[in-house]
Design a protein around this motif. Structure first.
Motif, PDB file in Angstrom:
ATOM      1  N   SER A 100     -39.707 -23.475  15.673  1.00 32.42           N
ATOM      2  CA  SER A 100     -39.431 -24.865  16.036  1.00 32.42           C
ATOM      3  C   SER A 100     -38.199 -25.414  15.325  1.00 32.42           C
ATOM      4  CB  SER A 100     -40.650 -25.739  15.701  1.00 32.42           C
ATOM      5  OG  SER A 100     -41.088 -25.506  14.378  1.00 32.42           O
ATOM      6  N   GLY A 101     -37.699 -24.718  14.324  1.00 31.04           N
ATOM      7  CA  GLY A 101     -36.579 -25.242  13.534  1.00 31.04           C
ATOM      8  C   GLY A 101     -35.274 -24.546  13.811  1.00 31.04           C
ATOM      9  N   MET A 102     -34.773 -24.627  15.054  1.00 28.90           N
ATOM     10  CA  MET A 102     -33.517 -23.965  15.405  1.00 28.90           C
ATOM     11  C   MET A 102     -32.331 -24.908  15.385  1.00 28.90           C
ATOM     12  SD  MET A 102     -33.941 -20.860  17.904  1.00 28.90           S
ATOM     13  CE  MET A 102     -35.311 -19.699  17.905  1.00 28.90           C
ATOM     14  N   MET A 103     -32.503 -26.133  14.862  1.00 34.99           N
ATOM     15  CA  MET A 103     -31.426 -27.110  14.933  1.00 34.99           C
ATOM     16  C   MET A 103     -30.218 -26.710  14.096  1.00 34.99           C
ATOM     17  SD  MET A 103     -32.744 -28.999  17.098  1.00 34.99           S
ATOM     18  CE  MET A 103     -33.909 -27.749  17.633  1.00 34.99           C
ATOM     19  N   ALA A 104     -30.402 -25.769  13.165  1.00 30.18           N
ATOM     20  CA  ALA A 104     -29.267 -25.305  12.369  1.00 30.18           C
ATOM     21  C   ALA A 104     -28.245 -24.566  13.217  1.00 30.18           C
ATOM     22  CB  ALA A 104     -29.757 -24.386  11.240  1.00 30.18           C
ATOM     23  N   LEU A 105     -28.617 -24.193  14.461  1.00 27.55           N
ATOM     24  CA  LEU A 105     -27.705 -23.488  15.363  1.00 27.55           C
ATOM     25  C   LEU A 105     -26.910 -24.449  16.234  1.00 27.55           C
ATOM     26  CD1 LEU A 105     -30.116 -20.639  16.532  1.00 27.55           C
ATOM     27  CD2 LEU A 105     -28.562 -20.650  14.573  1.00 27.55           C
ATOM     28  N   ASP A 106     -27.169 -25.729  16.110  1.00 25.42           N
ATOM     29  CA  ASP A 106     -26.515 -26.730  16.956  1.00 25.42           C
ATOM     30  C   ASP A 106     -25.000 -26.695  16.733  1.00 25.42           C
ATOM     31  OD1 ASP A 106     -26.050 -28.860  18.639  1.00 25.42           O
ATOM     32  OD2 ASP A 106     -26.464 -30.359  17.092  1.00 25.42           O
ATOM     33  N   GLY A 107     -24.243 -26.437  17.808  1.00 27.58           N
ATOM     34  CA  GLY A 107     -22.791 -26.452  17.748  1.00 27.58           C
ATOM     35  C   GLY A 107     -22.173 -25.283  17.015  1.00 27.58           C
ATOM     36  N   ARG A 108     -22.954 -24.232  16.748  1.00 25.87           N
ATOM     37  CA  ARG A 108     -22.448 -23.094  15.981  1.00 25.87           C
ATOM     38  C   ARG A 108     -22.107 -21.918  16.886  1.00 25.87           C
ATOM     39  NH1 ARG A 108     -23.881 -24.009  10.527  1.00 25.87           N
ATOM     40  NH2 ARG A 108     -22.522 -22.233  10.098  1.00 25.87           N
ATOM     41  N   THR A 109     -21.229 -21.040  16.390  1.00 25.00           N
ATOM     42  CA  THR A 109     -20.933 -19.772  17.046  1.00 25.00           C
ATOM     43  C   THR A 109     -21.988 -18.770  16.613  1.00 25.00           C
ATOM     44  OG1 THR A 109     -18.562 -20.216  17.089  1.00 25.00           O
ATOM     45  CG2 THR A 109     -19.254 -17.923  17.310  1.00 25.00           C
ATOM     46  N   VAL A 110     -22.695 -18.194  17.603  1.00 21.19           N
ATOM     47  CA  VAL A 110     -23.839 -17.339  17.303  1.00 21.19           C
ATOM     48  C   VAL A 110     -23.618 -15.950  17.908  1.00 21.19           C
ATOM     49  CG1 VAL A 110     -26.330 -16.993  17.588  1.00 21.19           C
ATOM     50  CG2 VAL A 110     -25.415 -19.299  17.205  1.00 21.19           C
ATOM     51  N   PHE A 111     -23.861 -14.930  17.104  1.00 22.23           N
ATOM     52  CA  PHE A 111     -23.848 -13.548  17.576  1.00 22.23           C
ATOM     53  C   PHE A 111     -25.237 -12.962  17.360  1.00 22.23           C
ATOM     54  CE2 PHE A 111     -19.402 -14.266  16.270  1.00 22.23           C
ATOM     55  CZ  PHE A 111     -18.769 -13.976  17.464  1.00 22.23           C
ATOM     56  N   ILE A 112     -25.806 -12.389  18.397  1.00 21.25           N
ATOM     57  CA  ILE A 112     -27.122 -11.763  18.307  1.00 21.25           C
ATOM     58  C   ILE A 112     -26.931 -10.253  18.356  1.00 21.25           C
ATOM     59  CG2 ILE A 112     -29.405 -11.546  19.347  1.00 21.25           C
ATOM     60  CD1 ILE A 112     -28.963 -14.300  20.617  1.00 21.25           C
ATOM     61  N   ILE A 113     -27.369  -9.564  17.307  1.00 22.41           N
ATOM     62  CA  ILE A 113     -27.291  -8.100  17.270  1.00 22.41           C
ATOM     63  C   ILE A 113     -28.633  -7.558  17.734  1.00 22.41           C
ATOM     64  CG2 ILE A 113     -26.839  -6.057  15.877  1.00 22.41           C
ATOM     65  CD1 ILE A 113     -25.209  -7.757  13.995  1.00 22.41           C
ATOM     66  N   PHE A 141     -24.631  -8.231  21.265  1.00 26.99           N
ATOM     67  CA  PHE A 141     -24.049  -6.887  21.246  1.00 26.99           C
ATOM     68  C   PHE A 141     -24.935  -5.956  20.435  1.00 26.99           C
ATOM     69  CE2 PHE A 141     -22.464  -8.864  17.423  1.00 26.99           C
ATOM     70  CZ  PHE A 141     -22.271  -7.841  16.498  1.00 26.99           C
ATOM     71  N   GLU A 142     -24.666  -4.667  20.575  1.00 27.06           N
ATOM     72  CA  GLU A 142     -25.393  -3.630  19.843  1.00 27.06           C
ATOM     73  C   GLU A 142     -24.417  -2.862  18.962  1.00 27.06           C
ATOM     74  OE1 GLU A 142     -27.277  -1.170  22.746  1.00 27.06           O
ATOM     75  OE2 GLU A 142     -28.508  -2.797  23.563  1.00 27.06           O
ATOM     76  N   LEU A 143     -24.915  -2.314  17.862  1.00 25.92           N
ATOM     77  CA  LEU A 143     -24.084  -1.506  16.973  1.00 25.92           C
ATOM     78  C   LEU A 143     -24.022  -0.078  17.493  1.00 25.92           C
ATOM     79  CD1 LEU A 143     -25.275  -2.829  13.502  1.00 25.92           C
ATOM     80  CD2 LEU A 143     -23.207  -3.456  14.749  1.00 25.92           C
ATOM     81  N   PRO A 144     -22.861   0.559  17.441  1.00 23.09           N
ATOM     82  CA  PRO A 144     -22.709   1.911  18.002  1.00 23.09           C
ATOM     83  C   PRO A 144     -23.349   2.971  17.120  1.00 23.09           C
ATOM     84  CG  PRO A 144     -20.694   1.247  16.908  1.00 23.09           C
ATOM     85  CD  PRO A 144     -21.600   0.042  16.870  1.00 23.09           C
ATOM     86  N   ASP A 145     -23.698   4.121  17.720  1.00 23.86           N
ATOM     87  CA  ASP A 145     -24.164   5.265  16.945  1.00 23.86           C
ATOM     88  C   ASP A 145     -23.042   5.744  16.038  1.00 23.86           C
ATOM     89  OD1 ASP A 145     -26.559   5.117  18.261  1.00 23.86           O
ATOM     90  OD2 ASP A 145     -26.066   6.686  19.716  1.00 23.86           O
ATOM     91  N   LEU A 146     -23.414   6.302  14.881  1.00 24.68           N
ATOM     92  CA  LEU A 146     -22.412   6.822  13.961  1.00 24.68           C
ATOM     93  C   LEU A 146     -21.817   8.124  14.478  1.00 24.68           C
ATOM     94  CD1 LEU A 146     -24.274   6.024  10.636  1.00 24.68           C
ATOM     95  CD2 LEU A 146     -22.416   4.742  11.700  1.00 24.68           C
ATOM     96  N   ASN A 147     -22.681   8.985  15.010  1.00 20.53           N
ATOM     97  CA  ASN A 147     -22.256  10.213  15.679  1.00 20.53           C
ATOM     98  C   ASN A 147     -23.466  10.757  16.423  1.00 20.53           C
ATOM     99  OD1 ASN A 147     -23.805  11.868  13.728  1.00 20.53           O
ATOM    100  ND2 ASN A 147     -22.157  11.325  12.306  1.00 20.53           N
ATOM    101  N   ALA A 148     -23.303  11.928  17.037  1.00 24.56           N
ATOM    102  CA  ALA A 148     -24.385  12.481  17.855  1.00 24.56           C
ATOM    103  C   ALA A 148     -25.627  12.776  17.028  1.00 24.56           C
ATOM    104  CB  ALA A 148     -23.904  13.754  18.569  1.00 24.56           C
ATOM    105  N   GLU A 149     -25.427  13.118  15.749  1.00 20.43           N
ATOM    106  CA  GLU A 149     -26.563  13.449  14.885  1.00 20.43           C
ATOM    107  C   GLU A 149     -27.144  12.227  14.174  1.00 20.43           C
ATOM    108  OE1 GLU A 149     -23.649  15.270  14.755  1.00 20.43           O
ATOM    109  OE2 GLU A 149     -24.542  16.758  16.104  1.00 20.43           O
ATOM    110  N   MET A 150     -26.449  11.091  14.239  1.00 20.66           N
ATOM    111  CA  MET A 150     -26.901   9.905  13.516  1.00 20.66           C
ATOM    112  C   MET A 150     -26.966   8.710  14.461  1.00 20.66           C
ATOM    113  SD  MET A 150     -24.880  10.264   9.861  1.00 20.66           S
ATOM    114  CE  MET A 150     -25.839   8.932   9.133  1.00 20.66           C
ATOM    115  N   PRO A 151     -28.001   8.652  15.314  1.00 22.37           N
ATOM    116  CA  PRO A 151     -28.152   7.499  16.206  1.00 22.37           C
ATOM    117  C   PRO A 151     -28.475   6.237  15.414  1.00 22.37           C
ATOM    118  CG  PRO A 151     -30.099   8.882  16.292  1.00 22.37           C
ATOM    119  CD  PRO A 151     -29.097   9.618  15.457  1.00 22.37           C
ATOM    120  N   VAL A 152     -28.100   5.094  15.977  1.00 22.27           N
ATOM    121  CA  VAL A 152     -28.311   3.804  15.323  1.00 22.27           C
ATOM    122  C   VAL A 152     -29.193   2.945  16.210  1.00 22.27           C
ATOM    123  CG1 VAL A 152     -27.190   1.641  14.675  1.00 22.27           C
ATOM    124  CG2 VAL A 152     -26.186   3.816  13.984  1.00 22.27           C
TER     125      VAL A 152
END
Length: 567
Positions: A100-113, A141-152
């Motif tokens: 219920s307390g999302m007012m801190a996001l008012d007017g802000r730039t938000v990135f959801i990972i 957005f999502e974070l990329p895998d580090l390499n084929a052996e190290m999925p993220v």
């Protein structure tokens, strides 16, 4: 209960007052609880205003600073530790609409990972739709895998795969990925949200300020002489580390150090110790039947030693376990309340890191940096104690338990290890010291003294002679033992007798010359003992010096030279 508590995550109002906690259990599981006002807990959130995690950070930050929203408190802490403004909602994926307390996001730039699984993606998309009506912009957005052996999958996976990088570069990479993310045109959900201007519970500790660099011209910096608690061994205003295997007396050594500081006197190397106050955090020993008797056996002045047992919650009788991530101000207050405090001991430091993963550099660095700042600001020596890892290597710098960040944060690090030739004898050997000339090691045994009404109590008994064996040599002893035969030891005696034939020499010079001549440290020490080499200190602050006994060296008979058997 699903198991033992592994981590506690506090949800507070804008002023930092605790509203509820998310409790993470070992091996796995989460529950939520709220204070009952009597020092206990109620395991539900009925009637509680559900805020965003780390709300004071959000309301105090500059309005132009972007906010990263992740799934889970651990990931939010990880991003905060590298300098980003991060938060999450309680309850896991899909429960964002209960906050219920999302007012801190008012007017802000938000990135959801988003977590890289179906529930994680649905959670991120639903949350973006929910806040689009109040945020200035929202991107997922999502974070990329580090390499084929190290999925993220999530933030923690991505950071743990890059633990050799500094926090600034990690934060820069995440910000670059966020900036390139496509900003979605999410439609506001509308009436389900409270009006954007609805007040948040509690007031921020300070109003948001515009960001500006904190600069100082080097010309305005006054050069100061480095000060020492133990001259040449434990610097003031810095973090030092004492590490070794269990059962070797690390805690006894730290108690000796604290005891000597409490009344002043001479260190084992005969340098001066000025008296001062001590703050001790100890998580492994009982205060009444172990800690107090050991301090008494070491001759401490108990009036100058303060035990920091925990943190009292305001308005309750409850006491929380001390957490470095949360309670640095409490430690600073403890230092202020301890007259002439010059030493703080944290034993072991791993017990006070909250839910941080001690093997992840980024997490450990973020926790230890405030300790370094505290030591500098309060002008105290902060001695942290830890165990050794099971790596089995012979480089001392890599053997402290957990991340390399522990060694990196310490300006002085000391290894506690057995004497390879005498199991009852222990060495305290330098593993790192980048502020002064490399010091010699010290030797001690664990003795005991009988106290009235308590009986025998353990204490450290130091030897006067220095130890010139390196920490790396001590750890490599299992290899070295099988190579020291009769011929090598006789050769060491001949070499040392010739080296000292022209008069006394500094012990450090003898050791360096021995290394060039390929005379191993353990061979050299055996030769020193066999030839009866005299060891004296050159003045109050001078170096240790070696010389042959009057009448010269007496070479041992080859038949009397013992051969050490391999393990």
């Amino acid at each position: 209960m699903p198991g033992s508590i592994k981590a506690l995550y506090d949800y507070t109002d804008g002023a930092g007052k605790l509203l509820f906690q998310v409790v993470r259990f070992q091996p796995k599981g989460f529950r939520q609880r709220r204070p009952d006002g009597k020092g206990g807990w109620i395991w539900n959130l009925e009637g509680v205003f559900r805020t965003l995690y780390r709300l004071p950070n959000l309301v105090q930050a500059p309005e132009n600073m972007p906010i990263f929203i992740v799934e889970g408190e651990k990931d939010a802490d990880a991003l905060t530790n590298i300098g980003l403004l991060a938060t999450t909602t309680a309850g896991g994926a899909g429960n964002w609409n209960k906050t219920s307390g999302m007012m801190a996001l008012d007017g802000r730039t938000v990135f959801i990972i988003a977590d890289k699984d179906e529930p994680g993606r649905k959670h991120a998309e639903g949350l973006a739709l929910w806040i689009a009506g109040m945020a200035r912009s929202v991107a997922v957005f999502e974070l990329p895998d580090l390499n084929a052996e190290m999925p993220v999958k999530d933030v923690s996976d991505w950071l743990e795969g890059q633990d050799s990088r500094d926090s600034a570069s990690l934060a820069a990479d995440i910000c670059a990925m966020a900036a390139s993310a496509q900003r979605a045109n999410f439609a506001a959900k509308g009436p389900a949200l409270k009006p954007p201007n609805a007040p948040l519970p509690g007031q921020p500790a300070r109003p948001p300020q515009a960001a500006a660099p904190d600069l100082i011209c080097l010309n305005d910096v006054k050069a100061e002489t480095l000060k020492w608690l133990w001259p040449g061994r434990l610097p003031m205003g810095k973090v030092s580390l004492l590490f070794g295997d269990p059962g070797l007396g690390k805690s006894l050594v730290s108690i000796f150090i604290a005891s000597l500081v409490s009344h002043g006197g001479l260190w084992p190397d005969q340098t001066e110790c000025k008296p001062g106050g001590v703050v001790l955090l100890s998580a492994e020993d009982d205060l009444h039947d172990t800690i107090r008797p050991r301090f008494d056996a070491a001759g401490a002045d108990p009036k100058r030693i303060t035990i920091l047992r925990g943190v009292r919650e305001e308005g309750t009788d409850g006491v929380l376990y001390f957490n470095i991530a949360r309670d640095i101000p409490v430690m600073m207050e403890a230092i202020k309340q301890t007259p002439d405090c010059s030493l703080v001991i944290v034993d072991p430091i791993s017990a006070y890191l909250g839910g941080a993963d001690t093997h992840v550099n980024a997490e450990v660095r973020a926790l230890l940096a405030p300790l370094s700042t505290l030591a500098a600001d309060c002008k105290i020596t902060l001695l942290s104690v830890t165990h050794m890892n099971k790596g089995g290597g012979t480089r001392a710098l890599y053997r402290a338990m957990g991340s390399l960040a522990f060694i990196a944060a310490a300006r002085a690090a000391w290894l506690i290890t057995p004497d390879p030739d005498d199991p009852g004898r222990r060495f305290m050997l330098p593993a790192k010291l980048n502020l002064a000339e490399w010091p010699t090691g010290l030797a001690y045994r664990i003795g005991q003294v009988t106290l009235d009404n308590l009986g025998p109590v353990a204490r450290v008994e130091w030897e006067r002679d220095p130890v010139i064996m390196s920490a790396d040599d001590a750890l490599a002893s299992s290899v070295v033992r099988g190579t020291h035969g009769e011929a090598e030891r006789l050769a060491a005696c001949e070499w040392l007798a010739k080296e000292l034939a022209n008069g006394e020499m500094a012990a450090s010079d003898v050791q360096s010359h021995a290394m060039v001549a390929n005379v191993h440290t353990r061979q050299l020490l055996w030769a020193k003992k066999e030839l009866g080499v005299l060891v004296v200190k050159g003045g109050f602050s001078g170096s240790w010096r070696w010389s042959l006994p009057p009448g010269g060296a007496s070479m041992p008979d080859a038949k009397t030279v013992p051969v050490l058997r391999p393990f």
